[in-house]
Scaffold this active site. Structure first.
Site, PDB file in Angstrom:
ATOM      1  N   MET A   1       1.754   5.274  -5.878  1.00  0.00           N
ATOM      2  CA  MET A   1       1.953   3.924  -6.417  1.00  0.00           C
ATOM      3  C   MET A   1       1.074   2.860  -5.764  1.00  0.00           C
ATOM      4  SD  MET A   1       3.910   4.525  -8.798  1.00  0.00           S
ATOM      5  CE  MET A   1       4.700   6.073  -9.198  1.00  0.00           C
ATOM      6  N   CYS A   2       0.193   3.270  -4.862  1.00  0.00           N
ATOM      7  CA  CYS A   2      -0.709   2.310  -4.223  1.00  0.00           C
ATOM      8  C   CYS A   2      -1.851   1.944  -5.161  1.00  0.00           C
ATOM      9  CB  CYS A   2      -1.297   2.899  -2.941  1.00  0.00           C
ATOM     10  SG  CYS A   2      -0.158   2.864  -1.568  1.00  0.00           S
TER      11      CYS A   2
ATOM     12  N   GLU B   1      -2.660   1.280   3.703  1.00  0.00           N
ATOM     13  CA  GLU B   1      -3.994   1.697   4.135  1.00  0.00           C
ATOM     14  C   GLU B   1      -4.059   1.819   5.652  1.00  0.00           C
ATOM     15  OE1 GLU B   1      -4.253   0.580   0.001  1.00  0.00           O
ATOM     16  OE2 GLU B   1      -3.271  -0.390   1.693  1.00  0.00           O
TER      17      GLU B   1
ATOM     18  N   ASP C   1      -5.988  18.554  14.451  1.00  0.00           N
ATOM     19  CA  ASP C   1      -6.818  19.620  13.889  1.00  0.00           C
ATOM     20  C   ASP C   1      -7.913  20.061  14.860  1.00  0.00           C
ATOM     21  OD1 ASP C   1      -7.892  21.372  11.787  1.00  0.00           O
ATOM     22  OD2 ASP C   1      -9.539  19.920  11.714  1.00  0.00           O
TER      23      ASP C   1
END
EC number: 4.6.1.17
Length: 167
Positions: A86-87, A124, A138
């Site tokens: 929904m951004c 964001e 990672d």
């Protein structure tokens, strides 16, 4: 037109991310004013002291962890609308990722995002901080799999109809 606020509620208190049928929708921001909007999000990665020292000394086999995490955070901010349904896609004016550590076992990440627009950049900033933290994980998971990410939170935001927020 219903005046809508950043918390996803209209002035009548109805959730604005749902249409009259109760189905998800992207909020219409066409009636909102353009303002300068800034958001800062923070997170941390907790790890063994040896892992943090290896990051500091550049001894992680995949490369410069902080440089790659910084780019990942910037990319994450730019692609937030691809991740969060929904951004709104936003033209960002700036994204800055900063790192510091506690000298022992925590790498702190701060993401600052800025735009001039009709909707805020909280998501964001949160995405940028999260993408940077996930990249650290990672790149270091071969050395340590039990690192802990978080808590991740909005630290501050400015601009928009609802004004400023500071944790």
């Amino acid at each position: 037109m219903n005046s809508e606020v950043n918390q996803g509620q209209s002035s009548s208190g109805k959730l604005t991310h749902f249409n009259e049928q109760g189905r998800a929708r992207m909020v219409d921001i066409s009636g909102k004013d353009v303002t300068v909007r800034t958001a800062v999000a923070v997170t941390k990665v907790t790890m063994n002291p040896e892992t943090l020292e290896a990051i500091r000394q550049g001894r992680i086999g995949k490369g410069d962890v902080l440089a790659v995490a910084q780019i990942a955070g910037i990319q994450g901010a730019k692609k937030t609308s691809d991740w969060i349904p929904m951004c709104h896609p936003l033209a960002l004016n700036g994204v800055d990722i900063r790192f510091h550590d506690n000298g022992v076992d925590e790498l702190h990440i701060e993401a600052t995002v800025k735009t001039e627009g009709k909707t805020g950049v909280e998501m964001e900033a949160l995405t940028a901080a999260s993408a940077a933290a996930l990249t650290v994980y990672d790149m270091c998971k071969a050395m340590q799999k039990d690192m802990i990410i978080g808590p991740t939170m909005l630290q501050s935001k400015s601009g928009g109809k609802n004004g400023d927020f500071n944790r």
